[in-house]
Design a protein around this motif. Structure first.
Motif, PDB file in Angstrom:
ATOM      1  N   MET A  13       0.827  -1.202   0.000  1.00  0.00           N
ATOM      2  CA  MET A  13       0.000   0.000   0.000  1.00  0.00           C
ATOM      3  C   MET A  13       0.871   1.265   0.000  1.00  0.00           C
ATOM      4  O   MET A  13       0.532   2.251  -0.655  1.00  0.00           O
ATOM      5  N   ARG A  14       1.976   1.242   0.723  1.00  0.00           N
ATOM      6  CA  ARG A  14       2.893   2.392   0.694  1.00  0.00           C
ATOM      7  C   ARG A  14       3.479   2.570  -0.698  1.00  0.00           C
ATOM      8  O   ARG A  14       3.637   3.696  -1.165  1.00  0.00           O
ATOM      9  N   ASP A  15       3.787   1.457  -1.375  1.00  0.00           N
ATOM     10  CA  ASP A  15       4.303   1.552  -2.740  1.00  0.00           C
ATOM     11  C   ASP A  15       3.243   2.108  -3.688  1.00  0.00           C
ATOM     12  O   ASP A  15       3.558   2.862  -4.602  1.00  0.00           O
ATOM     13  N   VAL A  16       1.993   1.734  -3.478  1.00  0.00           N
ATOM     14  CA  VAL A  16       0.911   2.291  -4.301  1.00  0.00           C
ATOM     15  C   VAL A  16       0.822   3.801  -4.089  1.00  0.00           C
ATOM     16  O   VAL A  16       0.689   4.565  -5.047  1.00  0.00           O
ATOM     17  N   LEU A  17       0.930   4.231  -2.842  1.00  0.00           N
ATOM     18  CA  LEU A  17       0.916   5.664  -2.558  1.00  0.00           C
ATOM     19  C   LEU A  17       2.146   6.343  -3.161  1.00  0.00           C
ATOM     20  O   LEU A  17       2.043   7.441  -3.716  1.00  0.00           O
ATOM     21  N   ALA A  38      -4.024   4.011 -13.630  1.00  0.00           N
ATOM     22  CA  ALA A  38      -5.031   2.951 -13.673  1.00  0.00           C
ATOM     23  C   ALA A  38      -4.882   2.013 -12.474  1.00  0.00           C
ATOM     24  O   ALA A  38      -5.878   1.639 -11.842  1.00  0.00           O
ATOM     25  N   THR A  39      -3.658   1.678 -12.141  1.00  0.00           N
ATOM     26  CA  THR A  39      -3.411   0.771 -11.009  1.00  0.00           C
ATOM     27  C   THR A  39      -3.807   1.408  -9.693  1.00  0.00           C
ATOM     28  O   THR A  39      -4.486   0.786  -8.865  1.00  0.00           O
ATOM     29  N   VAL A  40      -3.403   2.643  -9.486  1.00  0.00           N
ATOM     30  CA  VAL A  40      -3.723   3.345  -8.239  1.00  0.00           C
ATOM     31  C   VAL A  40      -5.231   3.529  -8.105  1.00  0.00           C
ATOM     32  O   VAL A  40      -5.802   3.305  -7.028  1.00  0.00           O
ATOM     33  N   ALA A  41      -5.901   3.904  -9.196  1.00  0.00           N
ATOM     34  CA  ALA A  41      -7.350   4.075  -9.153  1.00  0.00           C
ATOM     35  C   ALA A  41      -8.035   2.760  -8.794  1.00  0.00           C
ATOM     36  O   ALA A  41      -8.974   2.730  -7.992  1.00  0.00           O
ATOM     37  N   VAL A  66      -2.624  -6.975  -9.366  1.00  0.00           N
ATOM     38  CA  VAL A  66      -2.211  -5.692  -8.768  1.00  0.00           C
ATOM     39  C   VAL A  66      -0.728  -5.698  -8.404  1.00  0.00           C
ATOM     40  O   VAL A  66       0.001  -4.780  -8.795  1.00  0.00           O
ATOM     41  N   PRO A  67      -0.228  -6.720  -7.687  1.00  0.00           N
ATOM     42  CA  PRO A  67       1.217  -6.726  -7.404  1.00  0.00           C
ATOM     43  C   PRO A  67       2.071  -6.768  -8.669  1.00  0.00           C
ATOM     44  O   PRO A  67       3.134  -6.144  -8.730  1.00  0.00           O
ATOM     45  N   MET A  68       1.589  -7.488  -9.698  1.00  0.00           N
ATOM     46  CA  MET A  68       2.346  -7.542 -10.950  1.00  0.00           C
ATOM     47  C   MET A  68       2.390  -6.169 -11.621  1.00  0.00           C
ATOM     48  O   MET A  68       3.443  -5.741 -12.117  1.00  0.00           O
ATOM     49  N   ALA A  69       1.275  -5.451 -11.626  1.00  0.00           N
ATOM     50  CA  ALA A  69       1.248  -4.109 -12.202  1.00  0.00           C
ATOM     51  C   ALA A  69       2.171  -3.173 -11.421  1.00  0.00           C
ATOM     52  O   ALA A  69       2.916  -2.380 -12.016  1.00  0.00           O
ATOM     53  N   ILE A  70       2.148  -3.279 -10.104  1.00  0.00           N
ATOM     54  CA  ILE A  70       3.028  -2.442  -9.271  1.00  0.00           C
ATOM     55  C   ILE A  70       4.482  -2.781  -9.551  1.00  0.00           C
ATOM     56  O   ILE A  70       5.326  -1.877  -9.686  1.00  0.00           O
ATOM     57  N   TRP A  71       4.801  -4.054  -9.681  1.00  0.00           N
ATOM     58  CA  TRP A  71       6.174  -4.470  -9.980  1.00  0.00           C
ATOM     59  C   TRP A  71       6.647  -3.886 -11.311  1.00  0.00           C
ATOM     60  O   TRP A  71       7.753  -3.371 -11.410  1.00  0.00           O
ATOM     61  N   VAL A  72       5.780  -3.950 -12.338  1.00  0.00           N
ATOM     62  CA  VAL A  72       6.134  -3.401 -13.656  1.00  0.00           C
ATOM     63  C   VAL A  72       6.369  -1.896 -13.558  1.00  0.00           C
ATOM     64  O   VAL A  72       7.344  -1.371 -14.100  1.00  0.00           O
ATOM     65  N   VAL A  87       9.781   7.967   0.381  1.00  0.00           N
ATOM     66  CA  VAL A  87       9.973   8.779   1.582  1.00  0.00           C
ATOM     67  C   VAL A  87       8.733   9.646   1.824  1.00  0.00           C
ATOM     68  O   VAL A  87       8.219   9.729   2.946  1.00  0.00           O
ATOM     69  N   LYS A  88       8.226  10.278   0.763  1.00  0.00           N
ATOM     70  CA  LYS A  88       7.019  11.097   0.887  1.00  0.00           C
ATOM     71  C   LYS A  88       5.811  10.241   1.284  1.00  0.00           C
ATOM     72  O   LYS A  88       4.993  10.649   2.105  1.00  0.00           O
ATOM     73  N   ALA A  89       5.711   9.061   0.694  1.00  0.00           N
ATOM     74  CA  ALA A  89       4.581   8.184   0.988  1.00  0.00           C
ATOM     75  C   ALA A  89       4.618   7.699   2.430  1.00  0.00           C
ATOM     76  O   ALA A  89       3.577   7.592   3.078  1.00  0.00           O
TER      77      ALA A  89
END
Length: 132
Positions: A13-17, A38-41, A66-72, A87-89
């Motif tokens: 979730m922090r990586d998504v942010l 698209a992934t965050v939405a 979702v994890p695969m999209a975040i990894w890409v 750091v900001k997230a």
């Protein structure tokens, strides 16, 4: 093991942010920005594209896509940008859940279009059966 899983989910979730923050950075290519938006939405939307009540497949999007999209996205984004955004997230991450009205609207629109497509197909099948 359950604690490790919870820690992994919080990090995700922090990586998504962080990705959401990174989208506004001019050092990221347009294609990566579109995939990130698209992934965050989708992640922050309370509605799933594949409902969770469908056995096995319902969790496929949450556990694999979702994890695969975040990894890409993380692989295609410059490391310095991701480090700054993480750091900001970390400073902004206060809860385990957030909801995006934009993300919800996108997923609802996809479901409406899917429903319209099924309705249109059914009308077409009905016309074909009637013509026989």
């Amino acid at each position: 093991m359950f604690e490790k899983l919870k820690a992994w989910a919080r990090a995700l979730m922090r990586d998504v942010l962080a990705i959401y923050i990174a989208v506004r950075d001019p050092r990221i290519p347009l294609g990566v920005k579109l995939l990130a938006l698209a992934t965050v939405a989708y992640v922050f939307s309370p509605i799933d594209l594949i409902p969770d009540f469908i056995p096995v497949i319902g969790y496929l999007d949450d556990l694999v896509l979702v994890p695969m999209a975040i990894w890409v996205i993380l692989r295609l984004t410059p490391e310095i940008v991701i480090a700054e955004c993480r750091v900001k997230a970390k400073k902004q991450f206060v809860g385990n859940e957030a909801v995006s009205v934009f993300g919800t609207a996108i997923v609802v629109m996809i479901w409406v279009l899917f429903g319209f497509g099924v309705w249109w197909w059914m009308i077409d099948v009905d016309v074909a059966i009637s013509a026989q």
